[in-house]
Design a protein around this motif. Structure first.
Motif, mmCIF file in Angstrom:
data_model
loop_
_atom_site.group_PDB
_atom_site.id
_atom_site.type_symbol
_atom_site.label_atom_id
_atom_site.label_comp_id
_atom_site.label_asym_id
_atom_site.label_seq_id
_atom_site.Cartn_x
_atom_site.Cartn_y
_atom_site.Cartn_z
ATOM 1 N N SER A 16 8.927 4.459 -7.562
ATOM 2 C CA SER A 16 7.585 4.999 -7.334
ATOM 3 C C SER A 16 7.493 6.466 -7.741
ATOM 4 O O SER A 16 6.426 6.935 -8.151
ATOM 5 C CB SER A 16 7.185 4.819 -5.871
ATOM 6 O OG SER A 16 8.088 5.500 -5.010
ATOM 7 N N ALA A 17 8.601 7.213 -7.638
ATOM 8 C CA ALA A 17 8.581 8.631 -8.013
ATOM 9 C C ALA A 17 8.316 8.800 -9.510
ATOM 10 O O ALA A 17 7.615 9.733 -9.926
ATOM 11 C CB ALA A 17 9.900 9.291 -7.626
ATOM 12 N N ILE A 54 0.835 -1.201 0.000
ATOM 13 C CA ILE A 54 0.000 0.000 0.000
ATOM 14 C C ILE A 54 0.869 1.250 0.000
ATOM 15 O O ILE A 54 0.588 2.228 -0.711
ATOM 16 C CB ILE A 54 -0.956 -0.021 1.206
ATOM 17 C CG1 ILE A 54 -1.830 -1.274 1.178
ATOM 18 C CG2 ILE A 54 -1.826 1.242 1.236
ATOM 19 C CD1 ILE A 54 -2.603 -1.526 2.457
ATOM 20 N N ASP A 55 1.951 1.236 0.772
ATOM 21 C CA ASP A 55 2.850 2.391 0.819
ATOM 22 C C ASP A 55 3.461 2.670 -0.553
ATOM 23 O O ASP A 55 3.567 3.822 -0.974
ATOM 24 C CB ASP A 55 3.960 2.154 1.841
ATOM 25 C CG ASP A 55 3.466 2.219 3.282
ATOM 26 O OD1 ASP A 55 2.404 2.827 3.521
ATOM 27 O OD2 ASP A 55 4.146 1.658 4.156
ATOM 28 N N TYR A 56 3.877 1.606 -1.246
ATOM 29 C CA TYR A 56 4.463 1.775 -2.582
ATOM 30 C C TYR A 56 3.441 2.372 -3.544
ATOM 31 O O TYR A 56 3.750 3.303 -4.302
ATOM 32 C CB TYR A 56 4.965 0.421 -3.095
ATOM 33 C CG TYR A 56 5.487 0.454 -4.510
ATOM 34 C CD1 TYR A 56 6.776 0.898 -4.798
ATOM 35 C CD2 TYR A 56 4.688 0.026 -5.569
ATOM 36 C CE1 TYR A 56 7.255 0.925 -6.105
ATOM 37 C CE2 TYR A 56 5.159 0.042 -6.873
ATOM 38 C CZ TYR A 56 6.445 0.488 -7.133
ATOM 39 O OH TYR A 56 6.904 0.511 -8.434
ATOM 40 N N LEU A 57 2.229 1.863 -3.508
ATOM 41 C CA LEU A 57 1.194 2.342 -4.419
ATOM 42 C C LEU A 57 0.806 3.782 -4.105
ATOM 43 O O LEU A 57 0.560 4.587 -5.006
ATOM 44 C CB LEU A 57 -0.021 1.427 -4.347
ATOM 45 C CG LEU A 57 0.230 -0.017 -4.801
ATOM 46 C CD1 LEU A 57 -0.995 -0.884 -4.529
ATOM 47 C CD2 LEU A 57 0.623 -0.080 -6.270
ATOM 48 N N LYS A 58 0.754 4.116 -2.825
ATOM 49 C CA LYS A 58 0.445 5.498 -2.439
ATOM 50 C C LYS A 58 1.540 6.437 -2.931
ATOM 51 O O LYS A 58 1.264 7.515 -3.475
ATOM 52 C CB LYS A 58 0.299 5.574 -0.924
ATOM 53 C CG LYS A 58 -0.226 6.904 -0.400
ATOM 54 C CD LYS A 58 -1.703 7.080 -0.674
ATOM 55 C CE LYS A 58 -2.216 8.378 -0.066
ATOM 56 N NZ LYS A 58 -3.639 8.621 -0.363
ATOM 57 N N ALA A 59 2.797 6.026 -2.764
ATOM 58 C CA ALA A 59 3.915 6.844 -3.231
ATOM 59 C C ALA A 59 3.931 6.976 -4.745
ATOM 60 O O ALA A 59 4.435 7.963 -5.287
ATOM 61 C CB ALA A 59 5.233 6.247 -2.744
ATOM 62 N N ALA A 60 3.363 5.977 -5.449
ATOM 63 C CA ALA A 60 3.303 6.000 -6.911
ATOM 64 C C ALA A 60 2.165 6.863 -7.434
ATOM 65 O O ALA A 60 1.984 6.956 -8.655
ATOM 66 C CB ALA A 60 3.178 4.573 -7.445
ATOM 67 N N GLY A 61 1.391 7.472 -6.553
ATOM 68 C CA GLY A 61 0.360 8.402 -6.967
ATOM 69 C C GLY A 61 -1.000 7.802 -7.204
ATOM 70 O O GLY A 61 -1.912 8.495 -7.676
ATOM 71 N N PHE A 62 -1.193 6.534 -6.863
ATOM 72 C CA PHE A 62 -2.510 5.916 -7.002
ATOM 73 C C PHE A 62 -3.409 6.368 -5.849
ATOM 74 O O PHE A 62 -2.940 6.549 -4.715
ATOM 75 C CB PHE A 62 -2.404 4.400 -6.999
ATOM 76 C CG PHE A 62 -1.645 3.829 -8.162
ATOM 77 C CD1 PHE A 62 -2.209 3.799 -9.427
ATOM 78 C CD2 PHE A 62 -0.364 3.310 -8.003
ATOM 79 C CE1 PHE A 62 -1.520 3.275 -10.507
ATOM 80 C CE2 PHE A 62 0.333 2.788 -9.074
ATOM 81 C CZ PHE A 62 -0.239 2.772 -10.329
ATOM 82 N N GLU A 75 4.891 10.619 -11.359
ATOM 83 C CA GLU A 75 4.849 11.621 -12.434
ATOM 84 C C GLU A 75 3.759 11.276 -13.446
ATOM 85 O O GLU A 75 3.032 12.160 -13.919
ATOM 86 C CB GLU A 75 6.208 11.699 -13.128
ATOM 87 C CG GLU A 75 7.324 12.272 -12.268
ATOM 88 C CD GLU A 75 8.659 12.218 -12.984
ATOM 89 O OE1 GLU A 75 8.696 11.802 -14.163
ATOM 90 O OE2 GLU A 75 9.679 12.599 -12.365
ATOM 91 N N GLN A 76 3.651 9.999 -13.766
ATOM 92 C CA GLN A 76 2.617 9.572 -14.714
ATOM 93 C C GLN A 76 1.227 9.690 -14.086
ATOM 94 O O GLN A 76 0.265 10.105 -14.743
ATOM 95 C CB GLN A 76 2.878 8.124 -15.152
ATOM 96 C CG GLN A 76 4.245 7.895 -15.781
ATOM 97 C CD GLN A 76 4.486 8.824 -16.953
ATOM 98 O OE1 GLN A 76 3.644 8.972 -17.836
ATOM 99 N NE2 GLN A 76 5.649 9.459 -16.972
ATOM 100 N N SER A 77 1.125 9.338 -12.808
ATOM 101 C CA SER A 77 -0.163 9.474 -12.104
ATOM 102 C C SER A 77 -0.589 10.929 -12.041
ATOM 103 O O SER A 77 -1.759 11.259 -12.258
ATOM 104 C CB SER A 77 -0.053 8.888 -10.693
ATOM 105 O OG SER A 77 0.213 7.504 -10.726
ATOM 106 N N ASP A 78 0.355 11.809 -11.743
ATOM 107 C CA ASP A 78 0.035 13.235 -11.660
ATOM 108 C C ASP A 78 -0.434 13.761 -13.009
ATOM 109 O O ASP A 78 -1.345 14.603 -13.084
ATOM 110 C CB ASP A 78 1.248 14.022 -11.175
ATOM 111 C CG ASP A 78 1.575 13.767 -9.707
ATOM 112 O OD1 ASP A 78 0.731 13.184 -9.007
ATOM 113 O OD2 ASP A 78 2.675 14.150 -9.276
ATOM 114 N N ARG A 79 0.191 13.286 -14.075
ATOM 115 C CA ARG A 79 -0.215 13.708 -15.420
ATOM 116 C C ARG A 79 -1.666 13.314 -15.689
ATOM 117 O O ARG A 79 -2.446 14.087 -16.256
ATOM 118 C CB ARG A 79 0.723 13.051 -16.443
ATOM 119 C CG ARG A 79 0.516 13.469 -17.887
ATOM 120 C CD ARG A 79 1.738 13.128 -18.716
ATOM 121 N NE ARG A 79 1.990 11.709 -18.824
ATOM 122 C CZ ARG A 79 1.588 10.953 -19.850
ATOM 123 N NH1 ARG A 79 0.881 11.487 -20.836
ATOM 124 N NH2 ARG A 79 1.886 9.664 -19.890
#
Length: 777
Positions: A611-612, A367-375, A616-620
């Motif tokens: 994850s960073a 969950i931490d990885y996915l949260k950091a990935a912007g999901f 970037e892709q999630s933010d886009r």
């Protein structure tokens, strides 16, 4: 951000959990020798948590975060086990020790045996009773049919492998040492709800899981006690209503007192009979950005105000809904504001524990990885996790789509006709014909899942069926699901046969996202892409098996840079769909699983990509506005036929240039393809291997926004504008897509020439191309 209501275990629980040594002594087993003997069945591809696992410390955390009590004991650890025939009344001898809560098939169980459908799995252990008023024995999950005895007395049985059950064992207890015996049957397949488990795993199917696979624990309660709590809220009034379900002999004039705290400070306390409504001052709403939780102390009080029972809990104020945007598309809302649901498909499987995470920390790490990935969302795929998983999602602000555990493939597992690739939303009324008892069990287990999880703020969507697997009596199931919980959206069949029930129309498309936007059948539903992506990438040394069966969608890239390009392209296509009315995207998937190598993490949870970069892709995607104005520069043949010059044998060099002479080419109306290809508008038959197309159009003035290619391709295609390559696509689409031009300078005011080359290898085929101007609003 409020991360109150820590999931840390109470010290009393840790102390009780460490009583394993005395319990082993009660079994007449040397704790030192057993603990020294225990080890994973196979030490290849263990997670870091599996490598560090100590059997006396396995899953010692409090298992029910929304109803905590002090009086409890953890029964995880080493139990005796035996595997016998199904007709055996009791084992005559024990086969060894198993580390509960890991299934015998899992490496961390220390057993490494497959339970066959004709066999029974037995467990035994002893525990000490303190002689309290009432003792409840809890099993968080046992797959699939369990019968339990305490001191030779049958205390109950349970059918269903994915949600908790419990028995009041008070009458069977004696002071001092007591014995628990558990028998489990697990056929795995048939009408039994088994999710991704198969007797013969491979492809998208995984190793079976049998028996106890979540925490086993004891709870000491008074004669009259709080059995359950339900929550409802009103975000406009700022109220939280707590309903208590009580069990045991009723006390005269008993009351429930509920005290709400925020960040440890008391904000409101009220008393009622069995339901209490709190008006919370300056009410804080829950969302992925601000996961505000209220801590609750719930007390059962006697006539004189004496404390009879007490539990600690938490709840949140939030409201899920749907509203139409200015273009008429239904959109998800949270607290009355539009929200795009963006998350991964999450199987929740582990190489060392299978369905059981190796530890609480391991589970939270995903969950931490996915949260950091912007999901901001996870689709929990055909599995129900331990309660602590959902509690952690509540804490950090992660929306959850929760699948029901499906039975397996339905009546139509392959498309009809000659095209093996189909739109799963194409009309198809065929369903499975289930026996009444199997259907009743399906509904029973669905309701248990909803009852089990309904009070978690993170749950946003319920998914009764997946891809027509076990799909039957869809309208009846949908009506039941809507009535059973109207506070969440119902996605009746994610990527399955579409029926007009519930809230969502869900398309699955691989590798790139797609949705049949032009189909008016879905106007009254929230449109989502419930699965896409699956871009594979193998990481040497982190594979379940080193063989040719490892796979990902769309073939494997030559390097990580190519993988990133594919991922970026998929996000670009999802952005297009979002701007045209799609309200959610689900990327396949969080981690590799067995021979599936399409995870963002390897199976043993090594990040394949930082994850960073993913953020970037999630933010886009998430920063994209829902609404844009689109002006057609040159139309496709989706609505009205457009004339093209075409040929199916290779043209001479320079065929794509603006001044090329195509006067001897055939003339036909788009689109070009075969009529068996779903969701297409074929006006000129094309069934050869390749086709070349040319068409002139006039541009009256400079575009006002961003120029995009609009196309429907099946399969690979190159698109040229005035001799310049402006688009290159691989694979196939299941609907029209808008993609950016590779070279925006190619378009000019005045006459322009579109030139297209499309190739076909198998299945359906289709090509149609136009240009649009996308203007931000």
């Amino acid at each position: 951000m409020n991360h109150a209501n820590s999931l840390a275990a109470p010290q009393s629980a840790v102390r009780l959990g460490r009583n394993l040594f005395s319990l082993l002594a009660a079994l007449g087993i040397s704790s030192a020798s057993v603990l020294a003997d225990w080890k994973p069945v196979d030490e290849t591809l263990l997670t870091e948590w599996g490598r560090d696992l100590q059997p006396e410390e396995v899953w010692q955390e409090y298992p029910r975060p929304q109803m905590k009590r002090e009086g409890w004991s953890n029964l995880n650890g080493l139990w005796s086990y035996a595997i016998t025939g199904r007709d055996v009344s009791q084992p005559q001898q024990w086969d060894g020790e198993i580390l509960v809560p890991f299934a015998p098939e899992a490496k961390l169980s220390g057993v490494g045996r497959l339970l066959e459908p004709e066999q029974a799995l037995w467990y035994r252990r002893s525990f000490e009773s303190k002689g309290k008023e009432r003792t409840i024995l809890h099993f968080e999950a046992v797959d699939y049919q369990a019968t339990v005895w305490v001191n030779g007395v049958e205390v109950g049985s349970h059918t269903g492998g994915h949600t908790p059950f419990s028995f009041d064992i008070s009458m069977a207890l004696k002071k001092g040492e007591n014995d628990i015996l558990v028998r489990v049957f697990d056929a795995t397949e048939g009408f039994q709800l088994h999710g991704k488990q198969k007797l013969a795993p491979g492809g998208i199917w995984y190793t079976r899981v049998s028996g106890i696979w979540q925490t086993v624990w004891l709870e000491e309660v008074p004669l009259r006690y709080i059995r359950d709590l339900d929550y409802t809220c009103d975000i406009f009034a700022g109220t939280l209503t707590v309903s208590a379900k009580l069990t045991g002999p009723e006390h005269p004039n008993e009351k429930i007192r509920v005290t709400a705290l925020f960040d440890g400070e008391e904000v409101r306390s009220e008393t009622g009979v069995d339901q209490v409504t709190l008006t919370l001052p300056d009410a804080r709403l829950w969302s992925p950005e601000e996961p505000n939780l209220y801590q609750l102390k719930v007390e059962l009080l006697g006539e004189e105000g004496q404390l009879l029972d007490e539990v600690a809990s938490y709840a949140a104020l939030r409201q899920f809904g749907k509203k139409r945007d200015s273009a008429g598309n239904l959109r998800f809302t949270l607290n009355e504001k539009p929200i795009f649901h963006w998350g991964p498909l999450d199987q929740g499987w582990w190489p060392d524990g299978l369905l059981t995470p190796p530890s609480d920390a391991a589970m939270r790490s995903d969950i931490d990885y996915l949260k950091a990935a912007g999901f901001n969302m996870i689709r929990k795929h055909i599995k129900v996790e331990p309660r602590r998983y959902y509690a952690y999602c509540d804490q950090v602000g992660m929306l959850m789509w929760q699948d029901h555990v499906s039975q397996g493939y339905g009546p139509q597992t392959e498309p009809q006709g000659s095209n093996p690739r189909w739109s799963r939303l194409a009309p198809n009324p065929e369903e499975g014909n289930w026996p009444s008892d199997a259907h009743e069990q399906f509904v029973t287990e669905y309701k248990r899942m909803v009852d089990h999880l309904r009070d978690h703020p993170c749950i946003a969507v319920w998914v009764p069926f997946n891809e027509a697997w076990g799909q039957h009596q869809t309208l009846e199931v949908g009506e039941m699901a809507v009535a059973y919980d109207s506070t969440r959206a119902i996605n009746i069949a994610s990527g399955g046969n579409f029926w007009e029930i519930g809230d969502i129309a869900d398309e699955h498309a691989y590798p790139d996202p797609a949705f049949p936007l032009g189909d008016s059948s879905f106007n009254d539903f929230v449109k989502v892409v419930g699965e896409f992506g699956g871009h594979g990438w193998p990481v040497e040394g982190h594979l379940w098996k080193k063989d040719s069966r490892n796979w990902g969608y769309g073939g494997l890239p030559k390097d990580l840079d190519e993988w990133k390009k594919r991922y970026e392209d998929s996000i670009s296509k999802l952005i297009y769909l979002r701007k045209r009315g799609v309200s959610a995207g689900v990327y396949t998937q969080t981690s590799d699983v067995e021979v599936e190598i399409n995870g963002l993490l390897t199976y043993d949870r090594l990040p394949k990509v930082d994850s960073a970069w993913l953020k970037e892709q999630s933010d886009r995607l998430l920063s994209t506005p829902d609404i844009v104005k689109v002006e057609v520069l040159t139309p496709t043949s989706q609505e009205e036929a457009q004339s093209w010059h075409y040929r199916t044998d290779a043209p001479s060099e320079g065929w794509e240039l603006a001044d090329f002479d195509d006067s001897d080419w055939k003339v036909g109306e788009g689109g070009f393809g075969t009529r068996e290809t779903p969701m297409t508008h074929v006006r000129t038959k094309w069934d050869d291997t390749e086709i070349w197309l040319r068409r002139k159009f006039e541009l009256a003035s400079e575009p006002k926004g961003k120029v995009l290619l609009r196309l429907f391709h099946d399969e690979d295609a190159e698109i040229y504008l005035n001799g310049i390559l402006v688009g290159k696509v691989a694979g196939y689409a299941t609907g029209y897509l808008d993609i950016p031009l590779l070279d925006e300078s190619a378009l000019k005011v005045g006459e322009n020439v579109l030139a297209v080359h499309c190739r076909q290898t198998y299945g359906g085929q289709y090509i149609d191309v136009g240009l649009v101007d996308e203007i931000a609003q």
